[in-house]
Design a protein around this motif. Sequence first.
Motif, short mmCIF file in Angstrom:
data_model
loop_
_atom_site.label_atom_id
_atom_site.label_comp_id
_atom_site.label_asym_id
_atom_site.label_seq_id
_atom_site.Cartn_x
_atom_site.Cartn_y
_atom_site.Cartn_z
N ARG A 193 0.84 -1.03 0.10
CA ARG A 193 0.22 0.09 -0.02
C ARG A 193 0.89 1.16 0.22
N PHE A 221 2.32 1.95 -3.48
CA PHE A 221 1.11 2.35 -4.42
C PHE A 221 0.75 3.83 -3.80
N GLN A 222 0.88 4.31 -2.55
CA GLN A 222 0.55 5.57 -2.20
C GLN A 222 1.76 6.42 -2.86
N LYS A 250 1.09 6.99 -6.39
CA LYS A 250 -0.17 7.79 -6.56
C LYS A 250 0.22 9.30 -6.33
N VAL A 258 -0.06 10.43 -11.91
CA VAL A 258 -0.08 9.41 -12.90
C VAL A 258 0.29 10.21 -14.37
N SER A 295 0.40 2.44 -13.74
CA SER A 295 -0.79 3.27 -13.91
C SER A 295 -2.10 3.07 -14.25
N GLN A 300 -3.39 0.25 -13.08
CA GLN A 300 -3.75 -0.28 -11.62
C GLN A 300 -4.31 1.17 -10.88
N ILE A 301 -3.48 2.19 -10.90
CA ILE A 301 -3.82 3.34 -10.22
C ILE A 301 -5.38 3.88 -10.75
N ARG A 302 -5.33 4.10 -11.93
CA ARG A 302 -6.40 4.47 -12.81
C ARG A 302 -7.60 3.88 -12.30
N THR A 314 -8.19 10.73 -8.24
CA THR A 314 -6.86 11.41 -8.02
C THR A 314 -5.89 11.12 -9.37
N ALA A 315 -6.22 10.10 -10.19
CA ALA A 315 -5.44 9.66 -11.38
C ALA A 315 -5.78 10.64 -12.55
#
Length: 137
Positions: A58, A61-62, A65, A69, A124, A126-128, A134-135
């Motif tokens: 996590r 990942f943060q 983020k 992106v 990217s 995954q983040i989206r 936020t992305a």
Amino acid sequence: MKCFNHPQIDAIGFCRACGRALCRECVGEVSGILCCKGRCESNTKTGIESEALLREARAQFQALKKVGVSTMMRTTWLMAVAAILFLGAGIFGKIQKDTGGSSNLMLLIGIVAGLRVVFMIVASRQIRKVAPNTASK
Ligand SMILES: [Zn+2]
Ligand SMILES: [Zn+2]
């Protein structure tokens, strides 16, 4: 609150794994975390380990983020261009029968950069998927 096993004795804490109230006699401990003695100790141990892994994932990942992106993609495109240039230079060197070995290095750098590009694109995406708000900024 009374102990789950001893209804007449006051509980001093709760098992982290199953949530039962425990008295001084029934309480066990794994890495400073309370659990049922002899019953939930192994569960608690695997729980702590997987929690630590999850927390680490996590945090990474943060961090990605936070960079954003769009910034990440800009770096990714630059890297993609660099990868193509290095690969091109390496292949060109090979065709020219370069004996200095620098074409091998060029190819290697190109391949490493290319792999990073693939990783960044996957990350990217995954983040989206997880955080579209936020992305999109
Ligand atoms: Zn328990
Ligand atoms: Zn008890």
